[in-house]
Design a protein around this motif. Sequence first.
Motif, mmCIF file in Angstrom:
data_model
loop_
_atom_site.group_PDB
_atom_site.id
_atom_site.type_symbol
_atom_site.label_atom_id
_atom_site.label_comp_id
_atom_site.label_asym_id
_atom_site.label_seq_id
_atom_site.Cartn_x
_atom_site.Cartn_y
_atom_site.Cartn_z
ATOM 1 N N SER A 267 0.830 -1.212 0.000
ATOM 2 C CA SER A 267 0.000 0.000 0.000
ATOM 3 C C SER A 267 0.864 1.262 0.000
ATOM 4 C CB SER A 267 -0.936 0.001 1.207
ATOM 5 O OG SER A 267 -0.191 -0.092 2.415
ATOM 6 N N SER A 268 1.956 1.231 0.759
ATOM 7 C CA SER A 268 2.854 2.391 0.802
ATOM 8 C C SER A 268 3.549 2.596 -0.538
ATOM 9 C CB SER A 268 3.897 2.207 1.908
ATOM 10 O OG SER A 268 3.279 2.059 3.168
ATOM 11 N N ALA A 269 3.966 1.492 -1.165
ATOM 12 C CA ALA A 269 4.621 1.605 -2.467
ATOM 13 C C ALA A 269 3.663 2.164 -3.511
ATOM 14 C CB ALA A 269 5.137 0.231 -2.898
ATOM 15 N N SER A 270 2.411 1.713 -3.495
ATOM 16 C CA SER A 270 1.418 2.219 -4.449
ATOM 17 C C SER A 270 1.192 3.708 -4.254
ATOM 18 C CB SER A 270 0.105 1.456 -4.289
ATOM 19 O OG SER A 270 0.273 0.078 -4.536
ATOM 20 N N GLN A 271 1.149 4.141 -3.018
ATOM 21 C CA GLN A 271 0.918 5.559 -2.741
ATOM 22 C C GLN A 271 2.085 6.420 -3.234
ATOM 23 O OE1 GLN A 271 0.125 6.336 1.370
ATOM 24 N NE2 GLN A 271 -0.230 8.527 1.072
ATOM 25 N N ILE A 272 3.311 5.933 -3.062
ATOM 26 C CA ILE A 272 4.488 6.681 -3.514
ATOM 27 C C ILE A 272 4.489 6.807 -5.030
ATOM 28 C CG2 ILE A 272 7.002 6.613 -3.666
ATOM 29 C CD1 ILE A 272 7.029 5.355 -0.884
ATOM 30 N N VAL A 273 4.158 5.712 -5.726
ATOM 31 C CA VAL A 273 4.141 5.743 -7.195
ATOM 32 C C VAL A 273 3.058 6.704 -7.683
ATOM 33 C CG1 VAL A 273 3.788 4.374 -9.277
ATOM 34 C CG2 VAL A 273 5.070 3.408 -7.370
ATOM 35 N N ARG A 274 1.899 6.690 -7.042
ATOM 36 C CA ARG A 274 0.831 7.612 -7.450
ATOM 37 C C ARG A 274 1.228 9.064 -7.193
ATOM 38 N NH1 ARG A 274 -2.565 3.802 -4.629
ATOM 39 N NH2 ARG A 274 -3.561 2.367 -6.107
ATOM 40 N N SER A 275 1.968 9.316 -6.120
ATOM 41 C CA SER A 275 2.404 10.684 -5.829
ATOM 42 C C SER A 275 3.348 11.213 -6.903
ATOM 43 C CB SER A 275 3.084 10.734 -4.461
ATOM 44 O OG SER A 275 4.302 10.003 -4.468
ATOM 45 N N ALA A 276 4.024 10.268 -7.606
ATOM 46 C CA ALA A 276 4.909 10.673 -8.704
ATOM 47 C C ALA A 276 4.141 10.887 -9.992
ATOM 48 C CB ALA A 276 6.007 9.635 -8.908
#
Length: 285
Positions: free
Chosen positions: A20-29
């Motif tokens: 979930s944290s990795a998905s959020q970081i990618v979306r923030s990019a």
Amino acid sequence: MDFKAGTSLDITLSRSIESSSASQIVRSAGFEPSVLSVGGNGQNRVSMRFDHVLDPSGKDSAKIVSAFVATYGNDVSKEENTVDPGIARELALQALYAVGLASLGILLYVSIRFEWRFALAAIVALLHDAFFVVSVFSVFKLEVNLPFVAAMLTIIGYSINDTVVIFDRIRENMRFARARTFEDLVEIVNRSVNQTLGRSINTVIAVLFASLALLFWGSESIRMFSLAMSIGLIVGMYSSICIASQVWLIMKNRSLHRRFNREQKTSDGLYPLPVLPISYEDEED
């Protein structure tokens, strides 16, 4: 991705991360991968698959890496692979050709070595194996790539090898038995399967040990190959024992019925008719 085109991006971090944290970081990019998973020994490897091709110059992947660096520090490495749409179409066609030619070669070999009924039964069993493995990957939305095709070809090889062993035993038992009824055929098939059952199980278990070892302790790049192999080996053993010989049994029984009907013909080539009682009225009236 190998067959649809796109970009795969694998990022290795210095510590573990949740999906979930990795998905959020990618979306923030500013990106939305079609598939994102977290793996590796320490759950520190983020694997992403994009349906579209990212910027070939590396600007898009650099933005994603920068987003991870901002959260996890500078100890971040990446591995990027891109498949062009033209290459993807070529890979898909080559994969279909490989599986089709393998099936055709098996069909011709078994037809020459045994008979066409054995060949057709073997192909039905192989289609069952391929359909089952593909269905599992579809249901769980697992990645289908070139290693998966290699696994399918390997599964076909092991399955047809096991099937041919059973067919050869059926043919040997047919030489010493005069099968004239369906019950005779059933007894021959059951005896042949029982005589080769230990060999079939032992062979699959021996290969399954290696396949499962690669699945649990192998690298991430061959995990889908190992998973497809493990599933296919079990399904291939089942189809060889419980499907291939039974399909042949049904077709052979139909052949016996046709031969029996031909033997019932009279010498002039006509089927004998039952004698019908006929009564005539008295014409003296």
